[in-house]
Scaffold this motif. Structure first.
Motif, PDB file in Angstrom:
ATOM      1  N   MET A   7       0.841  -1.203   0.000  1.00 56.20           N
ATOM      2  CA  MET A   7       0.000   0.000   0.000  1.00 56.20           C
ATOM      3  C   MET A   7       0.873   1.248   0.000  1.00 56.20           C
ATOM      4  SD  MET A   7      -2.936   0.988   2.777  1.00 56.20           S
ATOM      5  CE  MET A   7      -3.677   2.610   2.666  1.00 56.20           C
ATOM      6  N   ARG A   8       0.338   2.310  -0.556  1.00 55.43           N
ATOM      7  CA  ARG A   8       1.069   3.561  -0.643  1.00 55.43           C
ATOM      8  C   ARG A   8       0.913   4.337   0.670  1.00 55.43           C
ATOM      9  NH1 ARG A   8      -0.382   8.701  -2.279  1.00 55.43           N
ATOM     10  NH2 ARG A   8       1.125   9.854  -3.527  1.00 55.43           N
ATOM     11  N   HIS A   9       2.020   4.733   1.264  1.00 56.28           N
ATOM     12  CA  HIS A   9       1.982   5.485   2.512  1.00 56.28           C
ATOM     13  C   HIS A   9       2.637   6.849   2.353  1.00 56.28           C
ATOM     14  CE1 HIS A   9       0.687   2.477   5.609  1.00 56.28           C
ATOM     15  NE2 HIS A   9       0.846   1.704   4.549  1.00 56.28           N
ATOM     16  N   VAL A  10       1.998   7.853   2.940  1.00 52.56           N
ATOM     17  CA  VAL A  10       2.575   9.192   2.956  1.00 52.56           C
ATOM     18  C   VAL A  10       2.982   9.494   4.395  1.00 52.56           C
ATOM     19  CG1 VAL A  10       2.175  11.626   2.515  1.00 52.56           C
ATOM     20  CG2 VAL A  10       1.109   9.919   1.050  1.00 52.56           C
ATOM     21  N   ILE A  11       4.290   9.630   4.602  1.00 55.91           N
ATOM     22  CA  ILE A  11       4.805   9.838   5.949  1.00 55.91           C
ATOM     23  C   ILE A  11       5.481  11.200   6.020  1.00 55.91           C
ATOM     24  CG2 ILE A  11       6.524   9.008   7.617  1.00 55.91           C
ATOM     25  CD1 ILE A  11       6.024   6.192   6.475  1.00 55.91           C
ATOM     26  N   THR A  12       5.143  11.990   7.027  1.00 60.08           N
ATOM     27  CA  THR A  12       5.852  13.251   7.199  1.00 60.08           C
ATOM     28  C   THR A  12       6.591  13.215   8.533  1.00 60.08           C
ATOM     29  OG1 THR A  12       4.148  14.469   8.403  1.00 60.08           O
ATOM     30  CG2 THR A  12       3.979  14.472   6.009  1.00 60.08           C
ATOM     31  N   ALA A  13       7.734  13.882   8.573  1.00 63.09           N
ATOM     32  CA  ALA A  13       8.507  13.938   9.812  1.00 63.09           C
ATOM     33  C   ALA A  13       9.075  15.334   9.994  1.00 63.09           C
ATOM     34  CB  ALA A  13       9.635  12.904   9.767  1.00 63.09           C
ATOM     35  N   LEU A  14       9.008  15.819  11.217  1.00 57.43           N
ATOM     36  CA  LEU A  14       9.690  17.063  11.569  1.00 57.43           C
ATOM     37  C   LEU A  14      11.066  16.678  12.084  1.00 57.43           C
ATOM     38  CD1 LEU A  14       7.269  19.444  13.482  1.00 57.43           C
ATOM     39  CD2 LEU A  14       8.455  19.834  11.322  1.00 57.43           C
ATOM     40  N   VAL A  15      12.109  17.244  11.483  1.00 49.70           N
ATOM     41  CA  VAL A  15      13.467  16.858  11.890  1.00 49.70           C
ATOM     42  C   VAL A  15      14.317  18.099  12.131  1.00 49.70           C
ATOM     43  CG1 VAL A  15      13.318  14.741  10.533  1.00 49.70           C
ATOM     44  CG2 VAL A  15      14.398  16.741   9.530  1.00 49.70           C
ATOM     45  N   VAL A  71       6.180   6.059   0.202  1.00 48.97           N
ATOM     46  CA  VAL A  71       6.735   4.714  -0.012  1.00 48.97           C
ATOM     47  C   VAL A  71       5.610   3.717  -0.199  1.00 48.97           C
ATOM     48  CG1 VAL A  71       8.983   4.722   1.143  1.00 48.97           C
ATOM     49  CG2 VAL A  71       6.907   4.525   2.505  1.00 48.97           C
ATOM     50  N   LYS A  72       5.913   2.656  -0.917  1.00 51.96           N
ATOM     51  CA  LYS A  72       4.954   1.559  -1.023  1.00 51.96           C
ATOM     52  C   LYS A  72       5.509   0.368  -0.269  1.00 51.96           C
ATOM     53  CE  LYS A  72       2.936   2.865  -5.451  1.00 51.96           C
ATOM     54  NZ  LYS A  72       3.988   3.425  -6.317  1.00 51.96           N
ATOM     55  N   GLY A  73       4.629  -0.343   0.403  1.00 52.38           N
ATOM     56  CA  GLY A  73       5.091  -1.519   1.137  1.00 52.38           C
ATOM     57  C   GLY A  73       3.936  -2.042   1.962  1.00 52.38           C
ATOM     58  N   ASP A  74       4.111  -3.217   2.619  1.00 54.07           N
ATOM     59  CA  ASP A  74       2.985  -3.721   3.405  1.00 54.07           C
ATOM     60  C   ASP A  74       2.914  -2.943   4.713  1.00 54.07           C
ATOM     61  OD1 ASP A  74       4.055  -5.852   5.709  1.00 54.07           O
ATOM     62  OD2 ASP A  74       5.402  -5.579   3.987  1.00 54.07           O
ATOM     63  N   ASP A  75       1.685  -2.814   5.213  1.00 57.04           N
ATOM     64  CA  ASP A  75       1.400  -1.942   6.351  1.00 57.04           C
ATOM     65  C   ASP A  75       2.265  -2.249   7.568  1.00 57.04           C
ATOM     66  OD1 ASP A  75      -0.443  -1.080   4.605  1.00 57.04           O
ATOM     67  OD2 ASP A  75      -2.209  -1.445   5.860  1.00 57.04           O
ATOM     68  N   ALA A  76       2.461  -3.534   7.877  1.00 61.34           N
ATOM     69  CA  ALA A  76       3.186  -3.893   9.090  1.00 61.34           C
ATOM     70  C   ALA A  76       4.635  -3.398   9.025  1.00 61.34           C
ATOM     71  CB  ALA A  76       3.146  -5.406   9.293  1.00 61.34           C
ATOM     72  N   THR A  77       5.284  -3.612   7.890  1.00 57.22           N
ATOM     73  CA  THR A  77       6.683  -3.214   7.765  1.00 57.22           C
ATOM     74  C   THR A  77       6.822  -1.696   7.816  1.00 57.22           C
ATOM     75  OG1 THR A  77       6.743  -5.032   6.189  1.00 57.22           O
ATOM     76  CG2 THR A  77       8.781  -3.815   6.514  1.00 57.22           C
ATOM     77  N   ILE A  78       5.906  -0.993   7.160  1.00 55.64           N
ATOM     78  CA  ILE A  78       5.989   0.466   7.171  1.00 55.64           C
ATOM     79  C   ILE A  78       5.758   1.006   8.578  1.00 55.64           C
ATOM     80  CG2 ILE A  78       4.839   2.573   6.349  1.00 55.64           C
ATOM     81  CD1 ILE A  78       4.845   1.432   3.616  1.00 55.64           C
ATOM     82  N   GLU A  79       4.873   0.360   9.318  1.00 52.24           N
ATOM     83  CA  GLU A  79       4.655   0.767  10.709  1.00 52.24           C
ATOM     84  C   GLU A  79       5.946   0.605  11.519  1.00 52.24           C
ATOM     85  OE1 GLU A  79       2.503   2.363  12.212  1.00 52.24           O
ATOM     86  OE2 GLU A  79       2.872   1.949  14.334  1.00 52.24           O
ATOM     87  N   GLN A  80       6.687  -0.478  11.248  1.00 56.54           N
ATOM     88  CA  GLN A  80       7.991  -0.673  11.911  1.00 56.54           C
ATOM     89  C   GLN A  80       8.960   0.455  11.561  1.00 56.54           C
ATOM     90  OE1 GLN A  80       9.840  -4.366  10.956  1.00 56.54           O
ATOM     91  NE2 GLN A  80       8.597  -5.572  12.361  1.00 56.54           N
ATOM     92  N   VAL A  81       9.018   0.787  10.285  1.00 55.59           N
ATOM     93  CA  VAL A  81       9.921   1.851   9.858  1.00 55.59           C
ATOM     94  C   VAL A  81       9.530   3.172  10.522  1.00 55.59           C
ATOM     95  CG1 VAL A  81      10.702   3.213   7.884  1.00 55.59           C
ATOM     96  CG2 VAL A  81      10.471   0.757   7.662  1.00 55.59           C
ATOM     97  N   ARG A  82       8.225   3.414  10.588  1.00 59.59           N
ATOM     98  CA  ARG A  82       7.741   4.656  11.205  1.00 59.59           C
ATOM     99  C   ARG A  82       8.203   4.736  12.663  1.00 59.59           C
ATOM    100  NH1 ARG A  82       4.248   6.798  14.290  1.00 59.59           N
ATOM    101  NH2 ARG A  82       3.361   4.814  14.932  1.00 59.59           N
ATOM    102  N   LYS A  83       8.098   3.607  13.362  1.00 55.71           N
ATOM    103  CA  LYS A  83       8.523   3.587  14.764  1.00 55.71           C
ATOM    104  C   LYS A  83      10.018   3.824  14.898  1.00 55.71           C
ATOM    105  CE  LYS A  83       4.906   0.821  16.957  1.00 55.71           C
ATOM    106  NZ  LYS A  83       4.492  -0.577  17.123  1.00 55.71           N
ATOM    107  N   GLN A  84      10.784   3.185  14.006  1.00 53.10           N
ATOM    108  CA  GLN A  84      12.240   3.357  14.049  1.00 53.10           C
ATOM    109  C   GLN A  84      12.621   4.793  13.748  1.00 53.10           C
ATOM    110  OE1 GLN A  84      14.367   0.309  11.755  1.00 53.10           O
ATOM    111  NE2 GLN A  84      14.802  -0.460  13.804  1.00 53.10           N
ATOM    112  N   LEU A  85      11.917   5.382  12.801  1.00 54.64           N
ATOM    113  CA  LEU A  85      12.142   6.790  12.459  1.00 54.64           C
ATOM    114  C   LEU A  85      11.996   7.667  13.701  1.00 54.64           C
ATOM    115  CD1 LEU A  85      10.274   7.900   9.218  1.00 54.64           C
ATOM    116  CD2 LEU A  85      12.636   8.342   9.837  1.00 54.64           C
ATOM    117  N   GLY A  86      10.964   7.380  14.477  1.00 57.99           N
ATOM    118  CA  GLY A  86      10.686   8.166  15.672  1.00 57.99           C
ATOM    119  C   GLY A  86      11.801   8.071  16.701  1.00 57.99           C
ATOM    120  N   LYS A  87      12.596   6.997  16.599  1.00 60.33           N
ATOM    121  CA  LYS A  87      13.679   6.801  17.565  1.00 60.33           C
ATOM    122  C   LYS A  87      14.968   7.505  17.150  1.00 60.33           C
ATOM    123  CE  LYS A  87      12.033   2.299  19.134  1.00 60.33           C
ATOM    124  NZ  LYS A  87      12.209   0.864  18.840  1.00 60.33           N
ATOM    125  N   VAL A  88      15.053   7.912  15.896  1.00 60.77           N
ATOM    126  CA  VAL A  88      16.270   8.604  15.431  1.00 60.77           C
ATOM    127  C   VAL A  88      16.392   9.934  16.174  1.00 60.77           C
ATOM    128  CG1 VAL A  88      17.376   9.719  13.444  1.00 60.77           C
ATOM    129  CG2 VAL A  88      16.154   7.566  13.127  1.00 60.77           C
TER     130      VAL A  88
END
Lengths: 159, 159
Positions: A1-9, A50-67
């Motif tokens: 699925m297509r995901h739109v992720i925004t991050a404030l960095v 990004v496109k990818g399955d929901d579970a994996t993208i959720e993992q990436v989102r969480k990891q992003l938050g830890k950076v």
């Protein structure tokens, strides 16, 4: 699925490299990525599609938050949001076709921002669909060069 | 000096990470970076705005050209070119001020793309100067959120 992720960095050397690395190490191909200024000069806002399955993208989102230097990450996919992309396209102008091309630009409410002897540069902002509809029409005349910013997105209404 | 560099790159996993790494390893902070689609689905177009001394940026440009999957690199700084940025901004609408805000948006030929109870989202594309002029005016009302794509650029006329 297509995901739109925004991050404030934090606007610091190396943050972008770490974030891009995070997606790459998982084998995600980034469809589009933009980094631009925000209301705060010390922060940048990143939008990644990004496109990818929901579970994996959720993992990436969480990891992003830890950076370190990442302030906030939002996956807009499940909330109402607006999304816009910007296009610059240099189109060939065949003899006698200038008027026709101007009409196409008008219909899409684009702008002609440069006129050469044999080509024009058109600026158009809008949704992906709108941009692609105009590009399709312009192919008739010949597209010489094209640049797109990729998506930026924002949740509708108040938080 | 501010440099606008564009690169045509293969649309593959990892290319972006290598390029961002190249800038980061030299300690350049990237002012803005966009990666978007091009006229060819297998290629992406990267636009990077960086500040640095001319000699070092020329080195980076050359190294970029050596990265596998990078097809072409152009430093637009010394050629005539057009440059555009896209802004989404969510502005607070104080009671009785909606008309005033609409006027500002009209003057800059922006578009209102979402209306909430207490805020609106405005879309505006243009040069950096134009975007900054509107942002300055909107600060009066209160900016809630802001996203910018960063610059895309294209050489004027035919090559």
């Amino acid at each position: 699925m297509r995901h739109v992720i925004t991050a404030l960095v934090e606007n610091k050397v190396g943050v972008l490299a770490r974030i891009v690395g995070l997606f790459t190490s998982r084998g995600f191909n980034i469809d589009s990525l933009t980094v631009g200024e925000t209301e705060n000069p010390e922060l940048s806002r990143l939008t990644v599609v990004v496109k990818g399955d929901d579970a994996t993208i959720e993992q990436v989102r969480k990891q992003l938050g830890k950076v370190i230097d990442v302030i906030k990450v939002i996956d807009l996919t499940d909330t109402p949001y607006v999304e816009r992309d910007l296009l610059l396209v240099k189109v060939n102008v065949p003899p006698g076709k200038r008027g026709e091309i101007l009409e196409v630009v008008d219909i899409f409410r684009g702008k002609i921002i440069d006129v050469g002897q044999k080509d024009v540069i058109i600026e158009l902002s809008g949704t992906e669909d709108k941009l692609e509809a105009m590009i399709k029409l312009l192919h008739t005349y010949g597209i010489k060069e094209m640049a797109r910013t990729g998506q930026i997105a924002m949740a509708r209404g108040s938080k």
